[in-house]
Design a protein around this motif. Structure first.
Motif, PDB file in Angstrom:
ATOM      1  N   SER A  52       0.846  -1.199   0.000  1.00  0.00           N
ATOM      2  CA  SER A  52       0.000   0.000   0.000  1.00  0.00           C
ATOM      3  C   SER A  52       0.875   1.241   0.000  1.00  0.00           C
ATOM      4  CB  SER A  52      -0.925  -0.001   1.218  1.00  0.00           C
ATOM      5  OG  SER A  52      -0.181   0.056   2.413  1.00  0.00           O
ATOM      6  N   PHE A  53       0.387   2.313  -0.634  1.00  0.00           N
ATOM      7  CA  PHE A  53       1.157   3.553  -0.709  1.00  0.00           C
ATOM      8  C   PHE A  53       1.315   4.205   0.661  1.00  0.00           C
ATOM      9  CE2 PHE A  53       0.696   5.074  -5.426  1.00  0.00           C
ATOM     10  CZ  PHE A  53       1.475   3.998  -5.819  1.00  0.00           C
ATOM     11  N   THR A  54       0.326   4.052   1.527  1.00  0.00           N
ATOM     12  CA  THR A  54       0.335   4.716   2.829  1.00  0.00           C
ATOM     13  C   THR A  54       0.605   3.703   3.931  1.00  0.00           C
ATOM     14  OG1 THR A  54      -1.301   6.311   2.033  1.00  0.00           O
ATOM     15  CG2 THR A  54      -0.981   6.173   4.408  1.00  0.00           C
ATOM     16  N   PRO A  55       1.637   3.894   4.751  1.00  0.00           N
ATOM     17  CA  PRO A  55       1.898   2.964   5.847  1.00  0.00           C
ATOM     18  C   PRO A  55       0.823   3.064   6.924  1.00  0.00           C
ATOM     19  CG  PRO A  55       3.419   4.821   5.939  1.00  0.00           C
ATOM     20  CD  PRO A  55       2.651   4.959   4.662  1.00  0.00           C
ATOM     21  N   PRO A  56       0.634   2.009   7.712  1.00  0.00           N
ATOM     22  CA  PRO A  56      -0.445   1.973   8.698  1.00  0.00           C
ATOM     23  C   PRO A  56      -0.439   3.126   9.695  1.00  0.00           C
ATOM     24  CG  PRO A  56       0.465  -0.211   8.405  1.00  0.00           C
ATOM     25  CD  PRO A  56       1.354   0.722   7.640  1.00  0.00           C
ATOM     26  N   HIS A  57       0.739   3.570  10.135  1.00  0.00           N
ATOM     27  CA  HIS A  57       0.742   4.628  11.142  1.00  0.00           C
ATOM     28  C   HIS A  57       0.268   5.957  10.569  1.00  0.00           C
ATOM     29  CE1 HIS A  57       4.798   5.204   9.384  1.00  0.00           C
ATOM     30  NE2 HIS A  57       4.629   6.473   9.694  1.00  0.00           N
ATOM     31  N   GLU A  58       0.478   6.177   9.267  1.00  0.00           N
ATOM     32  CA  GLU A  58      -0.048   7.397   8.660  1.00  0.00           C
ATOM     33  C   GLU A  58      -1.564   7.323   8.529  1.00  0.00           C
ATOM     34  OE1 GLU A  58       1.774   8.840   5.138  1.00  0.00           O
ATOM     35  OE2 GLU A  58       3.829   8.676   5.912  1.00  0.00           O
ATOM     36  N   THR A 109      17.210   2.977  -6.941  1.00  0.00           N
ATOM     37  CA  THR A 109      17.025   3.077  -5.494  1.00  0.00           C
ATOM     38  C   THR A 109      17.018   4.527  -5.029  1.00  0.00           C
ATOM     39  OG1 THR A 109      18.188   0.967  -5.232  1.00  0.00           O
ATOM     40  CG2 THR A 109      17.914   2.329  -3.258  1.00  0.00           C
ATOM     41  N   LEU A 110      16.038   4.859  -4.202  1.00  0.00           N
ATOM     42  CA  LEU A 110      15.975   6.196  -3.622  1.00  0.00           C
ATOM     43  C   LEU A 110      16.780   6.202  -2.328  1.00  0.00           C
ATOM     44  CD1 LEU A 110      12.898   8.526  -3.471  1.00  0.00           C
ATOM     45  CD2 LEU A 110      14.396   8.322  -1.485  1.00  0.00           C
ATOM     46  N   ARG A 111      17.886   6.940  -2.334  1.00  0.00           N
ATOM     47  CA  ARG A 111      18.732   7.026  -1.148  1.00  0.00           C
ATOM     48  C   ARG A 111      18.128   7.992  -0.138  1.00  0.00           C
ATOM     49  NH1 ARG A 111      24.933   7.808  -2.562  1.00  0.00           N
ATOM     50  NH2 ARG A 111      25.001   7.390  -0.329  1.00  0.00           N
ATOM     51  N   GLU A 165       8.452   7.109   3.228  1.00  0.00           N
ATOM     52  CA  GLU A 165       8.920   5.968   4.013  1.00  0.00           C
ATOM     53  C   GLU A 165       8.788   4.655   3.249  1.00  0.00           C
ATOM     54  OE1 GLU A 165       7.312   5.650   7.897  1.00  0.00           O
ATOM     55  OE2 GLU A 165       7.518   7.781   8.323  1.00  0.00           O
ATOM     56  N   ARG A 166       7.756   4.544   2.424  1.00  0.00           N
ATOM     57  CA  ARG A 166       7.552   3.313   1.669  1.00  0.00           C
ATOM     58  C   ARG A 166       8.666   3.085   0.651  1.00  0.00           C
ATOM     59  NH1 ARG A 166       4.457  -0.159   4.421  1.00  0.00           N
ATOM     60  NH2 ARG A 166       2.217  -0.104   3.901  1.00  0.00           N
ATOM     61  N   VAL A 167       9.161   4.153   0.052  1.00  0.00           N
ATOM     62  CA  VAL A 167      10.119   4.013  -1.048  1.00  0.00           C
ATOM     63  C   VAL A 167      11.559   4.193  -0.610  1.00  0.00           C
ATOM     64  CG1 VAL A 167      10.112   6.430  -1.788  1.00  0.00           C
ATOM     65  CG2 VAL A 167      10.398   4.635  -3.492  1.00  0.00           C
ATOM     66  N   LEU A 168      11.775   4.666   0.594  1.00  0.00           N
ATOM     67  CA  LEU A 168      13.124   4.938   1.073  1.00  0.00           C
ATOM     68  C   LEU A 168      13.992   3.680   1.017  1.00  0.00           C
ATOM     69  CD1 LEU A 168      14.659   7.364   2.363  1.00  0.00           C
ATOM     70  CD2 LEU A 168      14.133   6.357   4.590  1.00  0.00           C
ATOM     71  N   LEU A 169      15.130   3.790   0.323  1.00  0.00           N
ATOM     72  CA  LEU A 169      16.115   2.716   0.154  1.00  0.00           C
ATOM     73  C   LEU A 169      15.558   1.531  -0.629  1.00  0.00           C
ATOM     74  CD1 LEU A 169      17.736   2.717   3.728  1.00  0.00           C
ATOM     75  CD2 LEU A 169      18.423   3.999   1.696  1.00  0.00           C
ATOM     76  N   ARG A 170      14.453   1.775  -1.368  1.00  0.00           N
ATOM     77  CA  ARG A 170      13.859   0.723  -2.188  1.00  0.00           C
ATOM     78  C   ARG A 170      13.852   1.141  -3.658  1.00  0.00           C
ATOM     79  NH1 ARG A 170       8.522  -0.870   1.505  1.00  0.00           N
ATOM     80  NH2 ARG A 170       9.670  -1.933   3.182  1.00  0.00           N
ATOM     81  N   ASP A 171      13.444   0.204  -4.509  1.00  0.00           N
ATOM     82  CA  ASP A 171      13.356   0.471  -5.945  1.00  0.00           C
ATOM     83  C   ASP A 171      12.129   1.340  -6.198  1.00  0.00           C
ATOM     84  OD1 ASP A 171      13.126   0.398  -8.729  1.00  0.00           O
ATOM     85  OD2 ASP A 171      13.890  -1.655  -8.842  1.00  0.00           O
ATOM     86  N   VAL A 172      12.338   2.541  -6.721  1.00  0.00           N
ATOM     87  CA  VAL A 172      11.244   3.497  -6.883  1.00  0.00           C
ATOM     88  C   VAL A 172      10.206   3.024  -7.896  1.00  0.00           C
ATOM     89  CG1 VAL A 172      12.765   5.413  -6.320  1.00  0.00           C
ATOM     90  CG2 VAL A 172      12.372   4.830  -8.716  1.00  0.00           C
ATOM     91  N   ARG A 173      10.580   2.136  -8.806  1.00  0.00           N
ATOM     92  CA  ARG A 173       9.677   1.768  -9.896  1.00  0.00           C
ATOM     93  C   ARG A 173       8.406   1.089  -9.386  1.00  0.00           C
ATOM     94  NH1 ARG A 173      14.053  -1.331 -13.501  1.00  0.00           N
ATOM     95  NH2 ARG A 173      14.450  -2.140 -11.400  1.00  0.00           N
TER      96      ARG A 173
END
Length: 318
Positions: A52-58, A109-111, A165-173
């Protein structure tokens, strides 16, 4: 209830193997005692997916603030501006984070933007470079923080965007907005990479040993609902667990849980034992579970006497 003390804990669990191992020796005595006193609050809990685009805490925080909690469409940027006492003019807003995309043969990757070493003057200089390109597509950029700008424009009205937070240090695609709906953003990403690749701004950074800035990430897009939700007390949301989980530092994560259990969780337990209304929300990568000290039915009390809810069991459900 306006007088309820709400503790919202992001990063309380993860499905990763490292986190599962860290949980095995985790002792959380105050959380165990607190959960034994509280009842589930289904109306404030939800189920989601790691994709999901939005993490649970948000999502949980949005509900607590009276904001829409639709996946990828929580208007955090507009809410931030509203909280600053500035008008949103009924427009859609978004956060734009300057960042570095590290491109390899099979990943983009988004640094971590916090590792860019951007200070205010450099951020403002970069904003001045890219703002005209955004303006051509009806997007106005405004400085907010070194690693976060504000943007306004009709493009953001119904655009689902992934939390940083979802994309941080992950593949942006895997986290890009829908290609049809966000064709303009996809083109802007390409244009910014070409513009900044050989720009003097990055040449100067490279000469100083600083990471280049070659892209951006849009998040928190949308317009505030009308009327704007009345001001309410935001939950207390400590972030050490979330921060350690994002770094996948599970030793630090376990240490952070021990500190939270001895601190904020123990404090909430004391309030519950004194009869004060309290609420606890535990959030993982997929789900959020909320508990409160509402009166329990006889059946719930009977079941709890024999099988009290344990922290270890609850963390596995997040």
């Amino acid at each position: 209830m306006s007088d309820t003390t709400h503790l919202l804990i992001p990063g309380a669990a993860s499905a990763s193997e490292g986190c599962q191992q860290a949980q095995q020796g985790l002792a959380l005595p105050h959380l165990d005692r607190l959960l034994a006193r509280l009842s589930p609050h289904p109306a404030q809990s939800d189920d989601g997916e790691e994709t999901s685009f939005t993490p649970p805490h948000e999502r949980a925080l949005a509900r607590a603030l009276g904001l829409p909690a639709e996946d990828g469409r929580i208007p955090w940027a507009a809410w931030h501006r509203h909280q600053q006492g500035l008008s949103t003019n009924g427009e859609a807003w978004a956060f734009v984070t300057p960042c570095q995309w590290q491109v390899t043969t099979d990943h983009v990757t988004l640094r971590d933007p916090e590792q860019l070493g951007l200070h205010e003057s450099a951020s403002r200089a970069l904003l001045a470079i890219v703002a005209p390109w955004f303006a051509e597509d009806g997007i106005t950029l405004h400085y907010d923080q070194p690693t976060r700008w504000l943007a306004s424009g009709p493009l953001f009205a119904n655009l689902a965007t992934a939390s940083l937070e979802r994309v941080l240090l992950r593949d942006v695609r895997a986290w890009m907005p829908d290609a049809k709906q966000a064709r303009t953003l996809h083109r802007l990403h390409s244009e910014m990479q070409m513009l900044l690749y050989t720009h003097a701004f990055n040449d100067e950074r490279t000469a100083r040993g600083l990471p280049v800035v070659n892209s951006f990430w849009v998040h928190g897009a949308g317009a505030l609902p009308q009327p704007v939700p009345a001001p309410s007390a935001a939950p207390s949301m400590p972030t050490p667990l979330r921060d350690a989980a994002l770094r996948e530092d599970w030793r630090a994560w376990a240490q952070a849980w021990a500190a939270l259990d001895a601190g904020p969780v123990a404090g909430l337990l004391r309030q519950a034992e004194a009869g004060a209304p309290v609420m606890l929300t535990l959030c993982g990568e997929r789900n959020a579970r909320t508990f409160h000290n509402a009166p329990r039915s006889l059946a719930q009390r009977f079941q709890g006497f024999f099988r009290p809810l344990r922290a270890a069991d609850m963390l596995h459900k997040l």
